[in-house]
Design a protein around this motif. Structure first.
Motif, PDB file in Angstrom:
ATOM      1  N   SER A 102      11.077  -8.848 -21.894  1.00  0.00           N
ATOM      2  CA  SER A 102       9.989  -8.334 -21.058  1.00  0.00           C
ATOM      3  C   SER A 102      10.493  -7.251 -20.122  1.00  0.00           C
ATOM      4  N   GLN A 103       9.600  -6.311 -19.778  1.00  0.00           N
ATOM      5  CA  GLN A 103       9.905  -5.253 -18.833  1.00  0.00           C
ATOM      6  C   GLN A 103       8.740  -5.074 -17.868  1.00  0.00           C
ATOM      7  N   GLY A 104       8.908  -4.169 -16.889  1.00  0.00           N
ATOM      8  CA  GLY A 104       7.924  -4.030 -15.826  1.00  0.00           C
ATOM      9  C   GLY A 104       6.518  -3.708 -16.306  1.00  0.00           C
ATOM     10  N   VAL A 154       0.073  -0.702  -5.076  1.00  0.00           N
ATOM     11  CA  VAL A 154       1.209  -1.590  -4.831  1.00  0.00           C
ATOM     12  C   VAL A 154       2.342  -1.327  -5.830  1.00  0.00           C
ATOM     13  N   VAL A 155       1.993  -1.019  -7.071  1.00  0.00           N
ATOM     14  CA  VAL A 155       3.018  -0.744  -8.079  1.00  0.00           C
ATOM     15  C   VAL A 155       3.957   0.358  -7.595  1.00  0.00           C
ATOM     16  N   TYR A 156       3.362   1.446  -7.094  1.00  0.00           N
ATOM     17  CA  TYR A 156       4.173   2.598  -6.697  1.00  0.00           C
ATOM     18  C   TYR A 156       4.796   2.408  -5.320  1.00  0.00           C
ATOM     19  N   TRP A 157       4.069   1.803  -4.404  1.00  0.00           N
ATOM     20  CA  TRP A 157       4.649   1.547  -3.079  1.00  0.00           C
ATOM     21  C   TRP A 157       5.882   0.655  -3.180  1.00  0.00           C
ATOM     22  N   CYS A 158       5.763  -0.423  -3.928  1.00  0.00           N
ATOM     23  CA  CYS A 158       6.867  -1.376  -4.004  1.00  0.00           C
ATOM     24  C   CYS A 158       8.077  -0.784  -4.713  1.00  0.00           C
ATOM     25  N   GLN A 366       4.932 -10.748  -9.993  1.00  0.00           N
ATOM     26  CA  GLN A 366       5.228  -9.379 -10.394  1.00  0.00           C
ATOM     27  C   GLN A 366       6.396  -8.838  -9.589  1.00  0.00           C
ATOM     28  N   HIS A 367       7.104  -7.898 -10.203  1.00  0.00           N
ATOM     29  CA  HIS A 367       8.231  -7.251  -9.531  1.00  0.00           C
ATOM     30  C   HIS A 367       8.323  -5.825 -10.061  1.00  0.00           C
ATOM     31  N   TRP A 368       8.392  -4.866  -9.142  1.00  0.00           N
ATOM     32  CA  TRP A 368       8.338  -3.458  -9.520  1.00  0.00           C
ATOM     33  C   TRP A 368       9.635  -2.731  -9.185  1.00  0.00           C
ATOM     34  N   GLY A 369      10.755  -3.378  -9.413  1.00  0.00           N
ATOM     35  CA  GLY A 369      12.045  -2.782  -9.080  1.00  0.00           C
ATOM     36  C   GLY A 369      12.601  -1.901 -10.187  1.00  0.00           C
ATOM     37  N   MET A 370      11.876  -0.855 -10.567  1.00  0.00           N
ATOM     38  CA  MET A 370      12.358   0.055 -11.607  1.00  0.00           C
ATOM     39  C   MET A 370      13.458   0.952 -11.046  1.00  0.00           C
ATOM     40  N   PHE A 371      14.660   0.845 -11.638  1.00  0.00           N
ATOM     41  CA  PHE A 371      15.830   1.597 -11.161  1.00  0.00           C
ATOM     42  C   PHE A 371      16.045   1.372  -9.670  1.00  0.00           C
TER      43      PHE A 371
END
Length: 490
Positions: A102-104, A154-158, A366-371
């Protein structure tokens, strides 16, 4: 919202098509994650999964087929709310079956279906709409629309707030390190990689774009133009990502997610160009279908029945039910926002573990820690070093060619799809060492089943580790044997 529904359904079908090529490998007991291993190492007692009811790939195929049929119903807007609910249940079930791939983007797709259940995204451009009068008002406001907009923001803020590393905030080297990862480097990334100043500019542009652009979604003036700006910029942003980095369906899911923000002016423009063309095609389609409809009518037996009911829902009861629904959505939205703040705020405001059961149960976690907080520096490629019974060494990762430690021209092409790339990423972590023998034995078995394959005695899963350094330098690749297995003990 109708475009959002169609796009989400199309992504679901695409996701199912890609996943279906690995039914045995990723979802059966003969693959890389048997059920007993899933329950022992990757299972949360609050989760559910219909796909974990059997370890047979044939059962998985049936569930995939049902999910595809329901996704088509969602695409067409046929019994939209029911199709949304069933699609969400099957998607959660599928994602829970193998969390190692799974990925974001999977989190976002899941949340779009969740909020979509409370949205009237089947009210127009749908099969259901044919039986209902044309809406007198095409604007809609509810707690669900607020939740949808907040979720996108929230996706982009986080993801911006979690990017706390110096590569993002001060040095501007994050994109340089991202494009140094050969496992995700696309042709577009190769074109811009040699220009450090451009990469520095794009790094800061990405960071501040994610951090500040979502605010325009909440400006009370010039709404249509701010929404158009947001959608246009995000389309360019994610198309740019897809051309430079191998992210699987991540970019498509994000493109689909913003379509519900399109203002009426955009939809009017699309209707003037698309709907008249569709109406011109309709008589030709009807003429072709007429003989089949007549034949079907001849096969049908006349059946007449009438169902009457004295049960009527009063206006007051409808208002009460609507208020309960709105209250439920608001409560879930607050919970989701709290969950997202968990990794950003101090320990005082952290969500305690006893409160997390709801997130795990309905998968609004959910977790939005992309890079984030920084980009990985560890890079490399896999070598599947197979020793034949006559002593030769083959690389199964290159279809049994003679073993070589030379770096491939394109590391990314060694992966069948992004699901396998994500699996290989998780394979590296020491905390996931339990999964290594299952992959090794799976590779031995599928190699043996290939016609004309050389008999093997032993297989080593080798990782050639290469660390990215500043100024376009790397360390000398080092050979790390992650797992070894004998054909006799398979």
């Amino acid at each position: 919202m109708a475009l959002l529904r169609v796009a989400v359904a199309a992504v679901l079908l695409t996701d199912l098509a890609i996943r279906s090529t690995d039914l045995e490998a990723h979802y059966s007991n003969m693959g890389v994650l048997p059920l007993q291993v899933l329950f022992e190492h990757n299972w949360n007692p609050y989760e559910f999964s219909l796909h974990s009811s059997s370890g047979l790939w044939q059962v998985q195929a049936v569930l995939f087929g049902i999910a595809a049929v329901v996704a088509v119903a969602l695409l067409l807007g046929y019994h939209t709310r029911l199709a949304t609910a069933v699609s969400w249940v099957l998607l959660v079930s599928l994602q829970n079956r193998n969390p190692l791939i799974s990925q974001g983007g999977d989190d976002l797709l899941r949340m779009l279906l969740f909020w979509g259940f409370f949205l009237p995204w089947g009210r127009v451009y749908s099969w259901d709409a044919r039986k209902r009068p044309v809406p007198t008002e095409l604007t809609y406001f509810s707690a669900a629309t607020v939740a949808y907009v907040v979720q996108i923001a929230v996706v982009y803020w986080c993801t911006a707030l979690l990017k706390s590393g110096a590569e993002w905030t001060t040095e501007g080297t994050a994109l340089y390190y991202a494009l140094s990862l050969d496992q995700v480097l696309m042709p577009g990334g190769k074109l811009i990689y040699p220009y450090p100043e451009l990469l520095r500019f794009l790094t800061f542009a990405t960071y501040y774009l994610e951090k500040f652009l979502p605010f325009v979604l909440f400006l009370p003036f010039g709404v249509r133009w701010w929404r158009l700006l947001f959608v246009g910029v995000m389309f360019g942003f994610h198309i740019g990502i897809s051309l430079t980095l191998f992210v699987g369906l991540f970019f498509l899911i994000n493109l689909a997610s913003v379509l519900g923000l399109l203002p009426p002016v955009a939809m009017d423009w699309l209707e003037r160009r698309l709907v008249p063309a569709a109406q011109q095609l309709r008589p030709h389609v009807a003429a072709r279908l007429a003989p089949w409809r007549a034949r079907l009518a001849g096969w049908q037996r006349p059946v007449s029945f009438q169902i009457s009911s004295s049960m009527e829902v009063s206006a007051g009861m409808r208002q009460l039910l609507r208020s309960v629904r709105e209250g439920l959505v608001v409560g879930v939205l607050v919970y989701v926002c709290w969950w997202n703040l968990d990794n950003i705020v101090n320990q005082r405001w952290t969500m305690k573990e006893p409160l997390r059961w709801l997130g795990y149960l309905v998968r609004i976690d959910q977790h939005w820690g992309m890079f984030a907080p920084a980009v990985f520096k560890d890079d490399g490629w896999y070598i599947l070093d197979a020793t034949t019974t006559d002593g030769r060494h083959l690389d199964l990762n290159r279809r049994g060619q003679p073993l070589t430690y030379d770096k491939p021209e394109s590391v990314m092409r060694l992966f069948k799809n992004d699901r396998w790339r994500k699996y290989s990423e998780n394979y590296l972590f020491v905390s996931n060492a339990y999964m290594r023998p299952y992959y090794c034995n799976y590779l031995l078995r599928i190699w043996r089943e290939q016609p004309g394959s050389s008999p093997l005695r032993h297989l080593d899963v080798v990782y050639m580790k290469e660390i990215s350094l500043p100024n376009y330098k790397t360390t000398k690749p080092t050979r790390e044997v992650l797992c070894g297995c004998d054909a006799a003990s398979e």
